[in-house]
Structure formats: C-alpha cells, structure tokens
Design a protein around this motif. Sequence first.
Motif, short mmCIF file in Angstrom:
data_model
loop_
_atom_site.label_atom_id
_atom_site.label_comp_id
_atom_site.label_asym_id
_atom_site.label_seq_id
_atom_site.Cartn_x
_atom_site.Cartn_y
_atom_site.Cartn_z
N SER A 260 10.52 2.80 -14.43
CA SER A 260 11.62 2.09 -14.44
C SER A 260 12.83 3.01 -13.37
O SER A 260 13.52 2.32 -12.53
N GLU A 261 12.79 4.16 -13.60
CA GLU A 261 13.67 4.95 -12.97
C GLU A 261 13.39 4.82 -11.11
O GLU A 261 14.28 4.59 -10.39
N ILE A 262 12.24 4.95 -10.86
CA ILE A 262 11.58 4.79 -9.60
C ILE A 262 11.98 3.41 -8.86
O ILE A 262 12.53 3.32 -7.66
N ILE A 263 11.46 2.58 -9.75
CA ILE A 263 11.62 1.03 -9.00
C ILE A 263 13.27 0.55 -9.02
O ILE A 263 13.62 0.16 -7.86
N ALA A 264 13.91 1.01 -10.10
CA ALA A 264 15.27 0.56 -10.03
C ALA A 264 15.42 -0.95 -9.38
O ALA A 264 14.84 -1.92 -10.29
N ASP A 265 16.06 -1.24 -8.53
CA ASP A 265 16.38 -2.61 -7.84
C ASP A 265 15.32 -2.84 -6.81
O ASP A 265 15.55 -3.80 -6.01
N SER A 266 14.33 -2.29 -6.73
CA SER A 266 13.37 -2.62 -5.85
C SER A 266 12.12 -3.05 -6.09
O SER A 266 11.16 -3.40 -5.68
N GLY A 267 12.16 -3.97 -7.07
CA GLY A 267 10.97 -4.65 -7.81
C GLY A 267 11.27 -5.02 -9.38
O GLY A 267 12.25 -5.35 -9.58
N ARG A 268 10.10 -5.38 -9.88
CA ARG A 268 10.42 -5.85 -11.29
C ARG A 268 9.68 -4.92 -12.31
O ARG A 268 8.49 -4.36 -12.24
N VAL A 269 10.35 -4.66 -13.54
CA VAL A 269 9.82 -3.85 -14.54
C VAL A 269 9.52 -4.74 -15.67
O VAL A 269 10.32 -5.46 -16.45
#
Length: 509
Positions: free
Chosen positions: A434-443
Amino acid sequence: MPRGFESHPLRQENSSRNTSIFQGLSRTRRRVFQVVSPSPLVLLTTEGTYPFAPGGVTSWAQELLKRLRARFIVFALWGPQQIPKIPSLPRNVEKVMVVRLFSQESFPLTLARQPLLLEKLESLFGFLEGDLVAFGEGLYGLAKASGKASSLSGVFLSKEADEILRRRFTSVLGRTPVLAERLLTLGQLRGMLVNLLQIPPVADIAHTTVNGLGAIPAWLASRHYQIPLVLTEHGVYLRERYFALFALNLPPALSLFFSLFFKNLARLIYHEASLCTSVSEFNRYWQIELGAKPEKTMVIPNGIDPAKFPPAPRHLENPPTAVWVGRIDPLKDLLTLVQAFAFVHKALPHARLRLFGPVPQGNEVYAQEVRKRVEELGLGKTVTFEGPISPVYRAYHTGWATVLSSVSEGFPYVVLESLAVGRPVVGTRTGAVSEIIADSGRVVPPSNPEALGEALTELLSDPRLCLELGALGRERVIRKYTLENMVESYQKVYNTLCESGQRQRDESP
C-alpha cells in the motif's frame, strides 16, 4: 497496513524522525563499543536468502554490499538440503560462512554428564516464562561452552535434558508433556540450534537481515565482541513463524513451545539491537507492537536504479494485458489471481494475463495445481506461463498493468520495478504494498478474487487511466525509492555507529 494505521501517531515524517534517531545513536552510552575503522568489517547474517536464493532480500543485499564503504563476512543459514554453489560476490565480501540447520549428521550419543552445558540449557529454557536474561545467558553460554557440535548434540539428546524440559514445560503447558512430545521438542530444538550456537568471527558491526534464527549469530557477535547490533526486517519474521507453525499442524504442545521460543527470541533481539530498521512503515508498526522501542526504530525503504528500468512505451497495444512477475509459490497466491482473471474474462473476453517467473524446486506440485485451475476455468488461451525473462523490465513493457496477488510480502521489488517503467500496479494489501503504490494503482484485500478482478477490469478497460497512474508511479519511484537513497541511508547508519564507537572508547576510563 493495519486498519487505521494511516493516522497512527507513529507515522511521522521519515526525514525528521530518522535525524533524531541518528542523534540518539551517536549519544548512546548503553554499551562501550570497540573502536571500528572508517571501513568497518560487518558480520551480515541471513536465513535462507542471500547469497543463494533469489528474492527481495537477496536483491537488497546484492545492491547494498557492493556499494557500501565496508567489508563483509556473510554468515548464511541454510536448510538440510544441499548447499548451492556460491555465486560471484562483490569484492568487499571477504568470507562466506554457511551453517546448515536440521542437517542429518549422525552425532554419537554422549552419555557422560556435562554440567556446564546442562546448566546453560536450563537457562535457555527461561524463555518459557519470558525471562529474557536467562534466555540470553543460555544461548550465549551454550555457544561459548559447546566447542564441538557433537557435544552440544549429545546434551539435547540426554536424559538430563529430557528431565529439564519435563520440569520447566509442565507449569506452562498445564500438564506434564508426554515422552513423545518431549522427544519431538528436543529433536526440533537440536536441529535448529546444534550447528548455530557458535561464536562468529570478530567484526566491527553485526547486521542481521531477519529477527529469527538468523539473528542469533549477529546477537552472539554483538555480545561477545561488544559491537553494535543492527536489525533490518524485510518482513515481520515473528508473524510469519506464527503462520508457518499453524500450517505445520503440529501437536499443540510443540506449537506452544516454539511459539514461545520465537516470540522471546524476537523480544530479545528487539531489546538488544542498537537500531531496528525496516523497509516500510507497516513493518515498523509491527516491530513496535512486538516490543521494539519506537526511538530505536527507523524506516529505510528499498530502492532500485531507475536507469535499469527504461520507461515503457506510451502507447498501449491491444489486447489489454495484465502482467505478473515472480516465483511460482503458494505465498504468491496464483490460485486467487487465476480466479480473479476469470471475472476479468467475463467483462473483457479479449484481455490476457501473462505470468513471468520460474518454478522453484519443491513447488512443482503447486505449479501444476495452478495450471489445472487455469484449464478448469476455461482460461487456457487467456492465461499464459512465460517462464523467466531477462532483463525483467521487458515483462512489464508487455502489459498495461502489473498485478501482485500475494498473501504475504515484505517490500516487493516487483511493485517498484513496474512503477519505475511507468506501468501501474494492482496489488494486495500486505507488507509495504500500500505504501509503495499509494496513488499509482489499486490496492485490494488479499485472497479476494472478486476485488482483485474488479480492480484489474477497471484498469484494463481504460488505457488512459493506466498511462496516467503509471506516470505518477515512475515519478514516485524516482523521488522516493532509488537505490542511491537506500545506500546513503545505510552508509549513514554504519558511519554513525563507527563514530559513536570511537567516541565512547575515547571517553571510557
């Protein structure tokens, strides 16, 4: 990350918190460390990873060791299987020592009493009551007194050891453990410790990559030579051991015994470490929950070299394609991924899923199970098994988005690498994802094929969204997750410990 953790008071700005931690390290007077050189000799301990097995810890170690101004002795724990050939290592790795756990060597049964070893074994069992002082004395005393692995093995197999275990474990278990339980417990404990309890070579800093069995040699070196102990956790070892013990379906007495062993081993390392680093706020949260003092914890994210991951084309070719990269392993939960793609297939019949990665030895049955599930769901022409690919960025370039379906992760490089080339990621909420993806994808939650399929369908239906999220991801990696930042942080840790050791040595009477 844990629910509500986004607003947890422990989540401070990394830079300011890390600065205060470095100041605390430089002032520490808990122990008078020996003088260390500007190029310290570091004892780096690993468990089932570097330098033999591929994965996140090995990638981290390979990149870090060859760039740090330090010399290394690698102390690697391995299982009973044959030790692989040691690959080419950085020049500053001076020695590799391999210790096999659960090896099948046949030691003679020692019938003579060995009072010193038995006394230390008695102390070691202090972990059953949570007595960390006695536990530490036992570990250290056995390592100092064992001399030969055969002598220590004989102690674990002795009648006296059986009596000590029966007496100490009865009050914790609530009944007297039966003979079979005692023999199984002593045999398992012997397999874990008999080759491990030895004083490692002298070093200036002890650095363990795991808070479990692999931490014991680093802790022994720290105690014996009075040197700093650094812990870096890529996952949360104790949580993983709990999961593993549950999966083994051991008798309840053994599950309790080894749960207490690993719990108190983790507590001991957290208490004794000069610094506890982790690769994510998620892991740091759990370190503190499990006993680490907040002022001794610090996040140093993993990093990659963006130059090795050139941007993917800005034009997305049909058909819409999701890419998975990794080793085929139950922890990666490909069964859920395949099930999720069945939902995608209903909405987007022309979409494709490409799986890149090897089948490690021992995982052949699981790989066949995944292939069988693909056929059962009628996805034989939709899901393809591509095998390993090199360089790996070529895999990410073939897709619109990358997917990570794991049930357990530490700090997955796959997410960083995909974002670095400009491809968004759909990942499960585990570890640092979650920390890495942030607003760059979907979790999405792990083990939830419906949620995973819905998120994949959203991205594979909208090429513009994929490109927008991918651009955000590449900018995020370059800003926050570079190899340069990671190396600088660890170099500062080593330099600060060196300076602290020199100053405290000068100030001591």
